[in-house]
Design a protein around this motif. Structure first.
Motif, PDB file in Angstrom:
ATOM      1  N   SER A 105       0.826  -1.074   0.201  1.00  0.00           N
ATOM      2  CA  SER A 105       0.046  -0.013   0.081  1.00  0.00           C
ATOM      3  C   SER A 105       0.863   1.337   0.050  1.00  0.00           C
ATOM      4  O   SER A 105       0.382   2.332   0.311  1.00  0.00           O
ATOM      5  N   ILE A 106       1.901   1.168  -0.431  1.00  0.00           N
ATOM      6  CA  ILE A 106       2.969   2.296  -0.330  1.00  0.00           C
ATOM      7  C   ILE A 106       2.613   3.560  -1.091  1.00  0.00           C
ATOM      8  O   ILE A 106       2.953   4.505  -0.682  1.00  0.00           O
ATOM      9  N   GLU A 107       1.784   3.267  -2.143  1.00  0.00           N
ATOM     10  CA  GLU A 107       1.198   4.439  -2.882  1.00  0.00           C
ATOM     11  C   GLU A 107       0.354   5.424  -2.288  1.00  0.00           C
ATOM     12  O   GLU A 107       0.307   6.588  -2.505  1.00  0.00           O
ATOM     13  N   ASP A 108      -0.188   4.744  -1.021  1.00  0.00           N
ATOM     14  CA  ASP A 108      -1.154   5.598  -0.137  1.00  0.00           C
ATOM     15  C   ASP A 108      -0.239   6.262   0.819  1.00  0.00           C
ATOM     16  O   ASP A 108      -0.837   7.323   1.358  1.00  0.00           O
ATOM     17  N   TYR A 109       1.115   6.356   0.920  1.00  0.00           N
ATOM     18  CA  TYR A 109       1.705   6.981   1.912  1.00  0.00           C
ATOM     19  C   TYR A 109       2.419   8.163   1.087  1.00  0.00           C
ATOM     20  O   TYR A 109       2.824   8.361   0.101  1.00  0.00           O
ATOM     21  N   PRO A 110       2.633   9.317   1.965  1.00  0.00           N
ATOM     22  CA  PRO A 110       3.260  10.426   1.610  1.00  0.00           C
ATOM     23  C   PRO A 110       4.874  10.405   1.290  1.00  0.00           C
ATOM     24  O   PRO A 110       5.303   9.588   1.911  1.00  0.00           O
ATOM     25  N   LYS A 111       5.397  11.025   0.301  1.00  0.00           N
ATOM     26  CA  LYS A 111       6.679  11.074   0.245  1.00  0.00           C
ATOM     27  C   LYS A 111       7.418  11.752   1.402  1.00  0.00           C
ATOM     28  O   LYS A 111       7.167  12.671   2.205  1.00  0.00           O
ATOM     29  N   SER A 112       8.582  11.295   1.738  1.00  0.00           N
ATOM     30  CA  SER A 112       9.525  11.817   2.884  1.00  0.00           C
ATOM     31  C   SER A 112      10.064  12.961   2.572  1.00  0.00           C
ATOM     32  O   SER A 112      10.310  13.362   1.311  1.00  0.00           O
ATOM     33  N   ALA A 113      10.550  13.824   3.489  1.00  0.00           N
ATOM     34  CA  ALA A 113      11.174  15.064   3.591  1.00  0.00           C
ATOM     35  C   ALA A 113      11.920  15.392   4.740  1.00  0.00           C
ATOM     36  O   ALA A 113      11.643  14.737   5.758  1.00  0.00           O
ATOM     37  N   ILE A 114      12.886  16.132   4.476  1.00  0.00           N
ATOM     38  CA  ILE A 114      13.664  16.534   5.807  1.00  0.00           C
ATOM     39  C   ILE A 114      12.818  17.944   6.350  1.00  0.00           C
ATOM     40  O   ILE A 114      12.767  18.983   5.660  1.00  0.00           O
ATOM     41  N   SER A 115      12.474  17.828   7.561  1.00  0.00           N
ATOM     42  CA  SER A 115      11.749  18.837   8.354  1.00  0.00           C
ATOM     43  C   SER A 115      12.688  20.175   8.495  1.00  0.00           C
ATOM     44  O   SER A 115      12.163  21.061   8.460  1.00  0.00           O
ATOM     45  N   HIS A 116      13.816  20.043   8.825  1.00  0.00           N
ATOM     46  CA  HIS A 116      14.719  21.067   9.123  1.00  0.00           C
ATOM     47  C   HIS A 116      16.255  20.860   8.894  1.00  0.00           C
ATOM     48  O   HIS A 116      16.699  19.694   9.111  1.00  0.00           O
ATOM     49  N   ARG A 117      16.845  21.736   8.337  1.00  0.00           N
ATOM     50  CA  ARG A 117      18.305  21.905   8.294  1.00  0.00           C
ATOM     51  C   ARG A 117      19.153  22.873   9.221  1.00  0.00           C
ATOM     52  O   ARG A 117      18.494  23.738   9.685  1.00  0.00           O
ATOM     53  N   SER A 118      20.245  22.652   9.632  1.00  0.00           N
ATOM     54  CA  SER A 118      21.243  23.474  10.478  1.00  0.00           C
ATOM     55  C   SER A 118      22.270  24.339   9.678  1.00  0.00           C
ATOM     56  O   SER A 118      22.894  23.808   8.511  1.00  0.00           O
ATOM     57  N   ASP A 119      22.650  25.360  10.506  1.00  0.00           N
ATOM     58  CA  ASP A 119      23.867  25.975   9.872  1.00  0.00           C
ATOM     59  C   ASP A 119      24.816  25.562  10.366  1.00  0.00           C
ATOM     60  O   ASP A 119      25.076  25.219  11.618  1.00  0.00           O
ATOM     61  N   ILE A 120      25.974  25.115   9.724  1.00  0.00           N
ATOM     62  CA  ILE A 120      27.255  24.581   9.974  1.00  0.00           C
ATOM     63  C   ILE A 120      28.280  25.637  10.618  1.00  0.00           C
ATOM     64  O   ILE A 120      29.047  25.211  11.359  1.00  0.00           O
ATOM     65  N   ALA A 121      28.120  26.933  10.526  1.00  0.00           N
ATOM     66  CA  ALA A 121      29.136  27.954  11.069  1.00  0.00           C
ATOM     67  C   ALA A 121      29.193  27.730  12.294  1.00  0.00           C
ATOM     68  O   ALA A 121      30.330  28.000  12.980  1.00  0.00           O
ATOM     69  N   PRO A 122      28.143  27.765  13.215  1.00  0.00           N
ATOM     70  CA  PRO A 122      28.279  27.843  14.752  1.00  0.00           C
ATOM     71  C   PRO A 122      29.029  26.570  15.278  1.00  0.00           C
ATOM     72  O   PRO A 122      29.881  26.565  16.126  1.00  0.00           O
ATOM     73  N   LEU A 123      28.739  25.548  14.404  1.00  0.00           N
ATOM     74  CA  LEU A 123      29.371  24.301  14.824  1.00  0.00           C
ATOM     75  C   LEU A 123      30.862  24.250  14.655  1.00  0.00           C
ATOM     76  O   LEU A 123      31.814  23.892  15.504  1.00  0.00           O
ATOM     77  N   LEU A 124      31.236  25.067  13.460  1.00  0.00           N
ATOM     78  CA  LEU A 124      32.760  25.216  13.132  1.00  0.00           C
ATOM     79  C   LEU A 124      33.408  25.866  14.400  1.00  0.00           C
ATOM     80  O   LEU A 124      34.563  25.584  14.791  1.00  0.00           O
ATOM     81  N   GLU A 125      32.728  26.870  14.643  1.00  0.00           N
ATOM     82  CA  GLU A 125      33.077  27.720  15.822  1.00  0.00           C
ATOM     83  C   GLU A 125      33.355  27.160  17.030  1.00  0.00           C
ATOM     84  O   GLU A 125      34.307  27.353  17.825  1.00  0.00           O
ATOM     85  N   GLN A 126      32.662  26.253  17.397  1.00  0.00           N
ATOM     86  CA  GLN A 126      32.565  25.276  18.594  1.00  0.00           C
ATOM     87  C   GLN A 126      33.802  24.675  18.473  1.00  0.00           C
ATOM     88  O   GLN A 126      34.706  24.456  19.691  1.00  0.00           O
ATOM     89  N   ILE A 127      34.158  23.909  17.617  1.00  0.00           N
ATOM     90  CA  ILE A 127      34.853  23.032  17.193  1.00  0.00           C
ATOM     91  C   ILE A 127      36.550  23.694  17.319  1.00  0.00           C
ATOM     92  O   ILE A 127      37.266  23.239  18.021  1.00  0.00           O
ATOM     93  N   LEU A 128      36.588  24.525  16.643  1.00  0.00           N
ATOM     94  CA  LEU A 128      37.819  25.444  16.633  1.00  0.00           C
ATOM     95  C   LEU A 128      38.383  26.376  17.857  1.00  0.00           C
ATOM     96  O   LEU A 128      39.355  26.843  17.881  1.00  0.00           O
ATOM     97  N   GLY A 129      37.249  26.553  18.737  1.00  0.00           N
ATOM     98  CA  GLY A 129      37.420  27.303  19.874  1.00  0.00           C
ATOM     99  C   GLY A 129      37.485  29.055  19.379  1.00  0.00           C
ATOM    100  O   GLY A 129      38.107  29.679  20.280  1.00  0.00           O
ATOM    101  N   SER A 130      36.886  29.073  18.319  1.00  0.00           N
ATOM    102  CA  SER A 130      36.980  30.455  18.058  1.00  0.00           C
ATOM    103  C   SER A 130      35.649  31.494  18.379  1.00  0.00           C
ATOM    104  O   SER A 130      34.582  30.853  18.832  1.00  0.00           O
TER     105      SER A 130
END
Length: 383
Positions: free
Chosen positions: A358-383
């Motif tokens: 019955s897969i045709e009765d199900y909706p397609k998948s989607a990514i609900s939210h994405r994140s900005d990588i800049a803050p993560l890079l700052e955390q890693i590098l300690g800047s």
């Protein structure tokens, strides 16, 4: 404690030497064993770089959004597996090495600006030596699943010792952060799963046959192909593509699929010998093709989730392409990622047939939210 561990690791190395010499002749280990345990063609990194360590192919690939933001001349990448090494080498200007066995690390490691280690690669001497040489140490994408938390607690004193040498732990979720703090992590922050920062670009665009419904059974483990296909009724216009998780299984899975296709009266091909999708049942026996196949898929059944002990695989990649997405119920290692996907279907194996029908009765998948990588890079590098 550090000296005692080094002595025990040395004894283990000496005891394991005959087995290591045996393993080095297996194709899966022909490069990694000599490099890691005998330092063959595996010199130290140049000093002063940004050092990422990941285990294998998937972890290296998931680091790409971070790696792309860093000056290639500063990039140092170490891995454990051969597939991880080959993926890391795609970053042409980076220095790529196999991580030596721990007893070599005091002599092999040179000072870098920061050491970033992915997920559960908790090699004690890696962090101890890095700190002794004045590096900032970061554990990235850290998680402790429900499945493994009890064993972590049993050896809490060991993890407390390891975590004491890590400056910053970036956890996937609040629950992971709490568990890591309980085990002794000094500074823990929640950054989400690094795979949520990923972008997916094709290395090859496959032509989709007109009138075909493409069903990709992805990242399967031992016995999972037979299990899934015994609970799926393919339609006459369905094109089946099976992608085993580990390349050492390609041969056996190919034999199984060839017999399966013959019994079903369908044509079989493997992608390495016939790099076009013009058969009914196809084995993907080349690395790095999964994204390309997701791009033309109508239905994806994610493996590693219908067998015990694996904990599922990344749903973001297929969801990015809007497929009908089915996974088994065992997804304890991917909970954070599944929470970021809309309309994914998780089920027990006994329910797979009804859902697929019955897969045709199900909706397609989607990514609900994405994140900005800049803050993560700052955390890693300690800047």
């Amino acid at each position: 404690m550090n000296f005692l561990y080094y002595v025990l690791a040395t004894l283990l190395y000496l005891l394991a030497l005959p087995y290591l010499l045996y393993l080095r002749f297996k194709p899966k280990y022909k490069d990694s064993i000599p490099a890691r345990f005998f330092l063959k063609h595996n010199p130290s990194f140049s000093e002063g770089g940004i050092w990422f360590h990941a285990c294998s192919f998937g972890e290296v690939r998931s680091l790409s959004p971070l790696i792309e933001k860093i000056d290639p001349s500063s990039l140092r990448l170490s891995v454990i597996t051969q597939t991880g090494f080959h993926e890391a080498c795609k970053h042409a200007k980076a220095e790529v090495r196999y991580l030596p066995f721990e007893i070599f690390l005091p002599f092999w490691i040179r000072k870098q600006k920061v050491l970033i280690v992915m997920e559960a690669e908790l090699w004690p001497l890696l962090f101890i030596v890095a700190k002794a040489k004045g590096m900032r140490t970061v554990l990235l994408n850290a998680r402790i699943s429900d499945h493994s938390y009890a064993s972590y607690q049993r050896f809490a004193w060991v993890y407390r010792w390891i975590l004491s040498h890590i400056d910053l732990v970036l956890a996937q979720s609040e629950q992971d952060a709490q568990r890591l703090q309980h085990l002794g992590a000094k500074l823990v922050q929640v950054s989400g799963n690094i795979k949520m920062f990923g972008t997916y670009t094709l290395s090859h665009a496959y032509a989709k046959a007109e009138g075909k419904r493409v069903v990709v059974v992805a990242s399967t483990h031992e016995g999972e192909e037979a299990l899934i296909l015994s609970h799926v009724n393919l339609l006459p216009n369905d094109q089946l593509v099976v992608v085993p998780r580990h390349p050492e299984r390609f041969l056996n899975v190919g034999l199984f699929l060839s017999e399966y296709a013959q019994n079903q009266g369908k044509r079989y091909a493997c992608l390495s010998k016939q790099p076009t999708l013009d058969a009914d049942v196809i084995l993907c026996d080349t690395m790095g093709e999964l994204i390309n196949l997701y791009a033309i898929a109508d239905i994806v059944i994610l493996g590693g989730s219908f067998v015990e002990g694996v904990g599922g695989h990344n749903p973001l990649e297929p969801a990015f392409f809007g497929v009908k997405l089915i996974s088994g119920a065992s997804i304890f290692n991917q909970k954070v990622l599944f929470e970021a996907v809309e309309n994914s279907i998780t089920c027990k194996i006994e329910d797979l047939k009804n859902i697929f029908d019955s897969i045709e009765d199900y909706p397609k998948s989607a990514i609900s939210h994405r994140s900005d990588i800049a803050p993560l890079l700052e955390q890693i590098l300690g800047s």
